[in-house]
Write a protein that holds these residues in place. Structure first.
Motif, PDB file in Angstrom:
ATOM      1  N   LYS A  99      20.036   3.119  -1.004  1.00  0.00           N
ATOM      2  CA  LYS A  99      20.145   3.000   0.449  1.00  0.00           C
ATOM      3  C   LYS A  99      20.937   4.174   1.022  1.00  0.00           C
ATOM      4  O   LYS A  99      20.550   4.751   2.034  1.00  0.00           O
ATOM      5  CB  LYS A  99      20.837   1.690   0.828  1.00  0.00           C
ATOM      6  N   ALA A 100      22.048   4.496   0.363  1.00  0.00           N
ATOM      7  CA  ALA A 100      22.882   5.603   0.847  1.00  0.00           C
ATOM      8  C   ALA A 100      22.066   6.891   0.856  1.00  0.00           C
ATOM      9  O   ALA A 100      22.083   7.659   1.823  1.00  0.00           O
ATOM     10  CB  ALA A 100      24.114   5.750  -0.047  1.00  0.00           C
ATOM     11  N   TYR A 101      21.296   7.097  -0.198  1.00  0.00           N
ATOM     12  CA  TYR A 101      20.477   8.314  -0.317  1.00  0.00           C
ATOM     13  C   TYR A 101      19.492   8.413   0.847  1.00  0.00           C
ATOM     14  O   TYR A 101      19.341   9.447   1.472  1.00  0.00           O
ATOM     15  CB  TYR A 101      19.736   8.279  -1.649  1.00  0.00           C
ATOM     16  N   LYS A 102      18.857   7.296   1.130  1.00  0.00           N
ATOM     17  CA  LYS A 102      17.878   7.254   2.233  1.00  0.00           C
ATOM     18  C   LYS A 102      18.527   7.534   3.576  1.00  0.00           C
ATOM     19  O   LYS A 102      17.993   8.283   4.407  1.00  0.00           O
ATOM     20  CB  LYS A 102      17.250   5.856   2.293  1.00  0.00           C
ATOM     21  N   VAL A 150       0.867  -1.180   0.000  1.00  0.00           N
ATOM     22  CA  VAL A 150       0.000   0.000   0.000  1.00  0.00           C
ATOM     23  C   VAL A 150       0.899   1.224   0.000  1.00  0.00           C
ATOM     24  O   VAL A 150       2.020   1.165   0.481  1.00  0.00           O
ATOM     25  CB  VAL A 150      -0.956   0.047   1.213  1.00  0.00           C
ATOM     26  N   GLY A 151       0.383   2.291  -0.542  1.00  0.00           N
ATOM     27  CA  GLY A 151       1.163   3.535  -0.581  1.00  0.00           C
ATOM     28  C   GLY A 151       2.489   3.312  -1.296  1.00  0.00           C
ATOM     29  O   GLY A 151       2.543   2.715  -2.354  1.00  0.00           O
ATOM     30  N   GLN A 152       3.545   3.764  -0.647  1.00  0.00           N
ATOM     31  CA  GLN A 152       4.862   3.733  -1.283  1.00  0.00           C
ATOM     32  C   GLN A 152       5.668   2.481  -0.941  1.00  0.00           C
ATOM     33  O   GLN A 152       6.755   2.290  -1.454  1.00  0.00           O
ATOM     34  CB  GLN A 152       5.661   4.958  -0.818  1.00  0.00           C
ATOM     35  N   SER A 153       5.123   1.635  -0.051  1.00  0.00           N
ATOM     36  CA  SER A 153       5.982   0.583   0.496  1.00  0.00           C
ATOM     37  C   SER A 153       6.510  -0.362  -0.567  1.00  0.00           C
ATOM     38  O   SER A 153       7.623  -0.845  -0.478  1.00  0.00           O
ATOM     39  CB  SER A 153       5.249  -0.202   1.568  1.00  0.00           C
ATOM     40  N   GLU A 154       5.702  -0.607  -1.586  1.00  0.00           N
ATOM     41  CA  GLU A 154       6.194  -1.575  -2.571  1.00  0.00           C
ATOM     42  C   GLU A 154       7.317  -0.980  -3.416  1.00  0.00           C
ATOM     43  O   GLU A 154       8.196  -1.695  -3.874  1.00  0.00           O
ATOM     44  CB  GLU A 154       5.054  -2.088  -3.449  1.00  0.00           C
ATOM     45  N   ILE A 155       7.288   0.307  -3.606  1.00  0.00           N
ATOM     46  CA  ILE A 155       8.385   0.935  -4.337  1.00  0.00           C
ATOM     47  C   ILE A 155       9.615   0.956  -3.436  1.00  0.00           C
ATOM     48  O   ILE A 155      10.731   0.711  -3.875  1.00  0.00           O
ATOM     49  CB  ILE A 155       8.010   2.380  -4.756  1.00  0.00           C
ATOM     50  N   GLU A 156       9.382   1.223  -2.165  1.00  0.00           N
ATOM     51  CA  GLU A 156      10.500   1.261  -1.220  1.00  0.00           C
ATOM     52  C   GLU A 156      11.174  -0.098  -1.081  1.00  0.00           C
ATOM     53  O   GLU A 156      12.382  -0.176  -0.951  1.00  0.00           O
ATOM     54  CB  GLU A 156      10.025   1.736   0.157  1.00  0.00           C
ATOM     55  N   ILE A 157      10.385  -1.135  -1.114  1.00  0.00           N
ATOM     56  CA  ILE A 157      10.953  -2.468  -0.927  1.00  0.00           C
ATOM     57  C   ILE A 157      11.942  -2.788  -2.050  1.00  0.00           C
ATOM     58  O   ILE A 157      12.958  -3.438  -1.854  1.00  0.00           O
ATOM     59  CB  ILE A 157       9.873  -3.572  -0.816  1.00  0.00           C
ATOM     60  N   ALA A 158      11.660  -2.267  -3.222  1.00  0.00           N
ATOM     61  CA  ALA A 158      12.536  -2.546  -4.347  1.00  0.00           C
ATOM     62  C   ALA A 158      13.901  -1.885  -4.167  1.00  0.00           C
ATOM     63  O   ALA A 158      14.892  -2.321  -4.729  1.00  0.00           O
ATOM     64  CB  ALA A 158      11.889  -2.076  -5.647  1.00  0.00           C
ATOM     65  N   GLY A 159      13.940  -0.822  -3.362  1.00  0.00           N
ATOM     66  CA  GLY A 159      15.210  -0.173  -3.085  1.00  0.00           C
ATOM     67  C   GLY A 159      15.999  -0.907  -2.013  1.00  0.00           C
ATOM     68  O   GLY A 159      17.122  -0.550  -1.698  1.00  0.00           O
ATOM     69  N   LEU A 160      15.397  -1.906  -1.464  1.00  0.00           N
ATOM     70  CA  LEU A 160      15.987  -2.603  -0.332  1.00  0.00           C
ATOM     71  C   LEU A 160      16.324  -4.048  -0.683  1.00  0.00           C
ATOM     72  O   LEU A 160      17.291  -4.606  -0.195  1.00  0.00           O
ATOM     73  CB  LEU A 160      14.934  -2.604   0.794  1.00  0.00           C
ATOM     74  N   ALA A 161      15.511  -4.631  -1.536  1.00  0.00           N
ATOM     75  CA  ALA A 161      15.643  -6.065  -1.818  1.00  0.00           C
ATOM     76  C   ALA A 161      16.463  -6.311  -3.080  1.00  0.00           C
ATOM     77  O   ALA A 161      16.436  -5.517  -4.015  1.00  0.00           O
ATOM     78  CB  ALA A 161      14.256  -6.678  -1.972  1.00  0.00           C
ATOM     79  N   ASP A 162      17.178  -7.421  -3.077  1.00  0.00           N
ATOM     80  CA  ASP A 162      17.903  -7.811  -4.283  1.00  0.00           C
ATOM     81  C   ASP A 162      16.937  -8.375  -5.315  1.00  0.00           C
ATOM     82  O   ASP A 162      17.126  -8.234  -6.512  1.00  0.00           O
ATOM     83  CB  ASP A 162      18.942  -8.878  -3.929  1.00  0.00           C
ATOM     84  N   ILE A 163      15.910  -9.029  -4.812  1.00  0.00           N
ATOM     85  CA  ILE A 163      14.905  -9.631  -5.693  1.00  0.00           C
ATOM     86  C   ILE A 163      13.528  -9.248  -5.147  1.00  0.00           C
ATOM     87  O   ILE A 163      13.259  -9.448  -3.970  1.00  0.00           O
ATOM     88  CB  ILE A 163      15.023 -11.173  -5.675  1.00  0.00           C
ATOM     89  N   GLU A 174      25.075  -1.699  -7.320  1.00  0.00           N
ATOM     90  CA  GLU A 174      25.422  -0.278  -7.301  1.00  0.00           C
ATOM     91  C   GLU A 174      24.164   0.584  -7.156  1.00  0.00           C
ATOM     92  O   GLU A 174      24.106   1.502  -6.342  1.00  0.00           O
ATOM     93  CB  GLU A 174      26.120   0.029  -8.619  1.00  0.00           C
ATOM     94  N   LEU A 175      23.162   0.213  -7.925  1.00  0.00           N
ATOM     95  CA  LEU A 175      21.892   0.949  -7.893  1.00  0.00           C
ATOM     96  C   LEU A 175      21.247   0.875  -6.510  1.00  0.00           C
ATOM     97  O   LEU A 175      20.811   1.877  -5.941  1.00  0.00           O
ATOM     98  CB  LEU A 175      20.959   0.328  -8.934  1.00  0.00           C
ATOM     99  N   LEU A 176      21.231  -0.336  -5.963  1.00  0.00           N
ATOM    100  CA  LEU A 176      20.618  -0.536  -4.649  1.00  0.00           C
ATOM    101  C   LEU A 176      21.366   0.229  -3.560  1.00  0.00           C
ATOM    102  O   LEU A 176      20.765   0.872  -2.706  1.00  0.00           O
ATOM    103  CB  LEU A 176      20.620  -2.029  -4.286  1.00  0.00           C
ATOM    104  N   MET A 177      22.687   0.163  -3.619  1.00  0.00           N
ATOM    105  CA  MET A 177      23.496   0.847  -2.608  1.00  0.00           C
ATOM    106  C   MET A 177      23.274   2.359  -2.690  1.00  0.00           C
ATOM    107  O   MET A 177      23.245   3.043  -1.674  1.00  0.00           O
ATOM    108  CB  MET A 177      24.985   0.524  -2.802  1.00  0.00           C
ATOM    109  N   THR A 178      23.127   2.861  -3.904  1.00  0.00           N
ATOM    110  CA  THR A 178      22.885   4.299  -4.072  1.00  0.00           C
ATOM    111  C   THR A 178      21.563   4.677  -3.412  1.00  0.00           C
ATOM    112  O   THR A 178      21.477   5.667  -2.681  1.00  0.00           O
ATOM    113  CB  THR A 178      22.835   4.659  -5.577  1.00  0.00           C
TER     114      THR A 178
END
Ligand code: GTP
Ligand code: MG
Length: 297
Positions: free
Chosen positions: A256-259, A149-162, A250-254
């Motif tokens: 996470k670092a941004y957050k 719901v809301g933004q969580s599914e987009i956020e999860i993609a910034g956190l998960a490898d898959i 690299e994308l994921l780390m960026t």
């Protein structure tokens, strides 16, 4: 004592008690939490698997069946179940517990529920850090369940490898309403409750939509999680994807670092005080929000 965690080797997936304590220190920002994080040993290749989808889609049931399969290979698994409901409503938390009950006493499965504390739909502020504690502890898989719901599914993609997006079959046309962001974040779609009559129509419609997508097209799996149907295929996908996950590192780390930078930059701002300051500033009829904000950045 928090200082006991300064030796990184201590946080180990063979000692659930210490893992749990480390998570509590991080979650509540207790003394020693920064040291603990800086000493984490990331010499592991643990894949982080995000499972998201609408409420009641069968995510916990799916996680439960996946665990059954992954345990057969002798894996140690951690599950972080993120609950968007208020801490005063334990309905869903209890639900997850019941759904995964068969694993609650397993020495190879560590399960932790995490409330989002009001940021509706968003991941809890400490999700990145808590996930990293589990990664560093050396689990073979870390599964994170979040309600989409809301933004969580987009956020999860910034956190998960898959990222696995779980959907349930609905009337044929409704697939048009699939949230646009989902197409970008899904590494695979799982149509759960495939025992429902519309499952094939739904799957075909989804495949058509995916077919229009440029670039890599995520696979579509059909599952009946409550009967462990179709889970083998999902588990195989996860195992294979885990081997190629590092392309996105690299994308994921960026992300996470941004957050984390964002959090650190705003941590000195107390919303109550901000409101007081706004209240005072508003007594000036020429109040300008943009000039006001300058004092904080
Ligand atoms: N018919 C059918 N029911 C299922 C299937 N998988 C799960 N369910 C049922 O769907 C309900 C919701 O399942 P959960 O696993 O709790 O769903 P969830 O997505 O984790 O729900 P939240 O965490 O509350 O968002 C339960 O009653 C399950 O037994 C399936 O494949 N077919
Ligand atoms: Mg659930």
């Amino acid at each position: 004592m928090a200082t006991a965690f300064n030796k990184p080797a201590i946080i180990n997936c063979n000692n659930f008690k210490l893992v749990a304590r480390a998570l509590t220190i991080i979650e509540n920002d207790l003394q020693g939490s920064t040291e603990l994080l800086k000493n984490l040993n990331f010499n592991t290749t643990t894949p982080i698997i995000g499972i998201t989808g609408p409420p009641g889609a069968g995510k916990s049931t799916l996680v439960n069946s996946l665990i059954d399969l992954l345990l057969k290979d002798g894996n140690k698994i951690a599950v972080l179940a993120i609950d968007p409901t208020s801490p005063f409503n334990f309905g869903s938390l209890l639900g997850d517990r019941i759904r995964m009950a068969s694993h609650f006493n397993s020495p190879d499965v560590f399960i932790r529920s995490l409330a989002t504390r009001g940021s509706l739909g968003g991941l809890s502020a400490k999700t990145i850090e808590m996930t990293d504690v589990l990664r560093a502890a050396g689990f073979n898989y870390v599964l994170i369940e979040t309600v989409g719901v809301g933004q969580s599914e987009i956020e999860i993609a910034g956190l998960a490898d898959i990222t696995l997006v779980v959907l349930v079959p609905e009337g044929g046309d409704e697939i048009q309403h699939i949230k646009s962001g989902l197409m970008e974040i899904a590494d695979a779609f799982i149509i759960n409750k495939a025992d429902r009559a519309d499952a094939d129509v739904f799957a075909n419609n989804l495949k058509k939509i995916i077919g229009q997508k440029k670039g890599e097209q995520p696979p579509v799996f059909k599952t009946i999680a409550s009967q462990a149907g179709g889970i083998t295929e999902v588990a195989s996908f996860i195992k294979e994807a885990a081997n190629t996950q590092h392309q996105r590192r690299e994308l994921l780390m960026t992300e996470k670092a941004y957050k984390l930078i964002q959090q650190k930059l705003t941590q000195h701002i107390d919303k109550k005080k901000l409101r007081q300051a706004i209240a005072e500033a508003l007594t000036d009829k020429k109040f300008n929000l943009y000039s006001f904000v300058d004092a904080y950045v």
